[in-house]
Design an enzyme around this catalytic site. Structure first.
Site: not given
Length: 261
Positions: A39, A242
């Site tokens: 990711s 993230h």
């Protein structure tokens, strides 16, 4: 005709002949770029995403680098949630002997990134400590073999490519962060776990003859709890912990560009 004029005409003639005789591919380096990984390469946190289940974003560092360098070809199989086995089984098929550049972030999911973050964000201090300790043990004892196998698979499929392995940022600033934030202690031991993971990754990348790009310096001062964070907190469930769009552009892209141009 003077010597100066003859020299100038010769230079012009050489330039014209070079432009005519050399095809474009010979005058400009061919860059066939493939971006592999998890990711942190697919761009989770940056949005918007493609229609796949991989959550690929054009705001991730890989497509940004490809666009800035006008590459000959660009393939983007990186996928949110990927582990090393996924790279070997599903992603390296995008590589070939004509691939000239490969980038990758991988290993965090193998070490249980999501479970560790959940334990520390919502669990007790002791459960956080236990999760972090388990991840660090995995990173030092089991992950090296998985990384070696993954880098070897990349080398096998793309023997002529430059392999660039990017690490992970420290996710947190450890100063004051409000009443609902994780404690400074939890944030500190999570950052220490990131350091262990980066150390292992850097070592195995070096052993494979790859270039390791340390993302931590670029993200310094921009973790969760910073005044200008480049890492998302728990506000987005899937995107939590993230990089945001600034993190990919000014963190990862900047680090990659500094390393390879």
């Amino acid at each position: 005709m003077s010597r100066r004029v003859r020299t100038a005409l010769a230079a012009v003639l050489a330039a014209v002949l070079g432009a005519v005789l050399l095809p474009g591919a010979a005058r400009a380096a061919t860059v066939n770029y493939v971006a592999l990984g998890d990711s942190y390469s697919s761009g989770v946190g940056a949005g918007p995403y493609d229609l796949s289940t991989c959550l690929r974003s054009q705001k991730s560092y890989a497509p940004l680098w490809a666009a800035a360098h006008a590459v000959t070809s660009f393939r983007f199989p990186a996928c949110g949630g990927a582990v090393t086995a996924d790279v070997r089984d599903s992603q390296v098929g995008q590589l070939s002997s004509t691939t000239t550049l490969v980038t990758i972030t991988i290993g965090g999911n193998d070490a249980g990134f999501a479970d560790v973050m959940t334990s520390c964000r919502f669990g007790s201090t002791s459960s956080c400590e236990s999760a972090v300790a388990g991840a660090k043990t995995f990173a030092t004892a089991t992950l090296p073999g998985r990384l070696d196998a993954t880098y070897a698979a990349i080398r096998d499929r793309a023997p002529n490519a430059r392999l660039v392995v990017l690490g992970y940022p420290r996710l947190f600033e450890t100063g004051s962060c409000g009443l609902l934030a994780m404690s400074s202690y939890k944030r500190t031991i999570l950052n220490q776990a990131a350091d262990v993971l980066n150390g292992v990754t850097a070592g195995r990348a070096s052993a494979a003859g790859a270039t390791f790009v340390d993302a931590r310096p670029a993200f310094t001062g921009h973790g969760v709890c910073a005044a200008d964070p480049w890492i998302r907190d728990v506000s987005g469930v899937i995107e939590a912990y993230h990089p945001n769009a600034n993190g990919y552009r000014y963190g990862y892209l900047a680090a990659l560009t500094a390393a390879i141009g």
